[in-house]
Design an enzyme around this catalytic site. Structure first.
Site, PDB file in Angstrom:
ATOM      1  CG  HIS A  84     -47.808  62.144  48.512  1.00 27.81           C
ATOM      2  ND1 HIS A  84     -48.857  61.121  48.848  1.00 27.81           N
ATOM      3  CD2 HIS A  84     -47.368  61.877  47.260  1.00 27.81           C
ATOM      4  CE1 HIS A  84     -49.242  60.132  47.638  1.00 27.81           C
ATOM      5  NE2 HIS A  84     -47.665  60.730  46.961  1.00 27.81           N
ATOM      6  NE  ARG A 131     -50.563  52.095  41.637  1.00 25.93           N
ATOM      7  CZ  ARG A 131     -48.735  52.613  41.159  1.00 25.93           C
ATOM      8  NH1 ARG A 131     -47.764  52.908  42.298  1.00 25.93           N
ATOM      9  NH2 ARG A 131     -48.906  53.207  40.049  1.00 25.93           N
ATOM     10  CE  LYS A 137     -44.343  52.142  47.861  1.00 31.15           C
ATOM     11  NZ  LYS A 137     -45.295  52.927  46.975  1.00 31.15           N
ATOM     12  N   GLY A 190     -50.234  63.093  42.848  1.00 32.22           N
ATOM     13  CA  GLY A 190     -51.314  63.136  44.009  1.00 32.22           C
ATOM     14  C   GLY A 190     -51.556  62.567  45.180  1.00 32.22           C
TER      15      GLY A 190
END
Lengths: 274, 274
Positions: free
Chosen positions: A34, A187, A149, A28
């Site tokens: 994403h 993050r 990544k 999420g």
């Protein structure tokens, strides 16, 4: 778009869904990286197939409780993003429905997970392998899409699929980046403005060092330029073989220059291919 | 009856086979116990479904090279037995086609495999879990049939299916025995006539001891009566909880009295329920 909150609900929802079935496993906190995975999944499934996105912050892959605690969980906007991306089914299990208290079976990887994030985060990739296999088996997907990544994760999942004969095709998508080169990550939202302004040095440094053509020079230069920032602290910096992920001493075969850098409590990873 | 010698050949053979698909994973060297598993598989599949038998002496579950070496491999008569039992597909991979030289992913079980055969054979059940999961995924079976003689293996496989969300139903069949009570085993053919004549003492002893009603008395009596034979050497003798397989100190919950006994190099296992 249908939402399933545990494995058996997912089974019910998918029972009569048309194939091919393409899974995007995520934790999420979506960013454009994403979303690019979801678009790739739709491209593979075609308009008739089924795109499944799982959103699960997997506790057994976190080695630090503070990181698990702090991991962002913006469920409402994530679901809206899935809807906007044309996802068919979202799987949002709670941890209790994924792991029994007396759970005793784990998938372990012992070679590719030794260095890089594996050395810094003991147990991390066993947690990743275990949850990814569960998500594959729960969803019965034909294809799964991952971001490049997390290149070590991608290599380990391909290895798991090979070694356990998992009938799932693995497709990867390139790293998405901000305009200043910082790799997109859930993050990043936890960085202070100062840290955020400094963080593009990671890619800039890796790129510049990769040009040097000599293993020791590359590592020395990269370390020096990242450590030049008072905000950044290197977790690891390694030059590894692109296939075995073992540290290299020469540049005969394809290699990857990879790093993990702490900004305060926030750990960012990035890599460049050589 | 079709025969597939590697995973991709199996995939081809099974591509259009009708379901339900029922797998009987074996190491070959069939005795009537195995045949009963095949009949159970046919009963589950029905006349229209597909029964698959795998014959694979799995190297990674053997802790002793001598045992792996000595394991009987009567392939011709095994195939004839499958044919006679009405099996549809036999999977007979060689080890090279199942394991890459740089294999690095394993399924591990850390709780139920601690004692009994797990303590005596380090790595054994990880090898079993890994190969069984591979066979499940290669065959794409809906149901798999196992013998209850290997009750620890059965418990561990059920646990793996639960913990990894493997979409396979596990069915078990009772231990088949010779007229004198000895549990049928492919290893029985390696007993000398003298050892073979002595081996029924295992079940006889377990049954008699199980009547005693007290943990210490049961274990003491069983040990004494097996060790009374100069041919037999106890590998382990344990009274464990039927669910957790941990040693018990009282008989409040269902328990299992289990033993492994060496006759020369040949290791025989048996158990009784309490």
């Amino acid at each position: 778009m249908k939402i399933a909150e545990n494995g058996s609900a997912l089974g019910d929802v998918l029972k009569h869904s048309p194939g091919p079935r393409v899974l995007v496993p995520t934790m999420g906190a979506f960013h454009p990286g994403h979303i690019s995975l979801m678009h790739k999944a739709r491209e593979i499934s075609g308009p008739e197939g089924t795109v499944v996105v799982s959103i699960f912050v997997n506790p057994i892959q976190f080695d630090r409780a503070s990181d698990l605690e702090a991991y962002p969980r913006p469920m409402e906007s994530d679901l809206a993003a899935c809807e906007a991306a044309g996802v068919d089914v979202v799987f949002t299990p709670v941890a209790d429905s994924m792991y029994f208290p007396d759970r005793s079976v784990t998938v372990t990887e012992t070679l590719l997970s030794r260095d890089l994030c594996g050395a810094a985060r003991p147990g991390h990739f066993d947690g990743v392998c275990t949850v990814v296999l569960k998500l594959f088996l729960l969803s019965g997907c034909d294809v799964a899409v991952f971001g490049e990544k997390d290149f070590q994760q991608l290599a380990i999942i391909r290895r798991m699929v090979r070694d356990l004969d998992v009938p799932v095709e693995i497709v990867s998508c390139p790293t998405m980046r901000e305009a200043d080169g910082l790799a997109m990550s859930s993050r990043n939202t936890r960085l202070t403005p100062e840290q955020r302004a400094d963080a593009p040095r990671i890619l800039r440094t890796l790129k510049a060092a990769a040009e040097l053509g000599d293993v020791e020079a590359i590592l020395a230069r990269a370390r020096e330029e990242i450590e030049a920032s008072p905000l950044a602290r290197i977790d690891y910096l390694s030059l590894v073989d692109a296939e075995t992920l073992q540290p290299v001493t020469d540049l005969v075969r394809p290699a990857v220059l990879a790093t993990a850098v702490f900004y305060g409590e926030v750990r960012l990873i990035d890599h460049v291919d050589l």
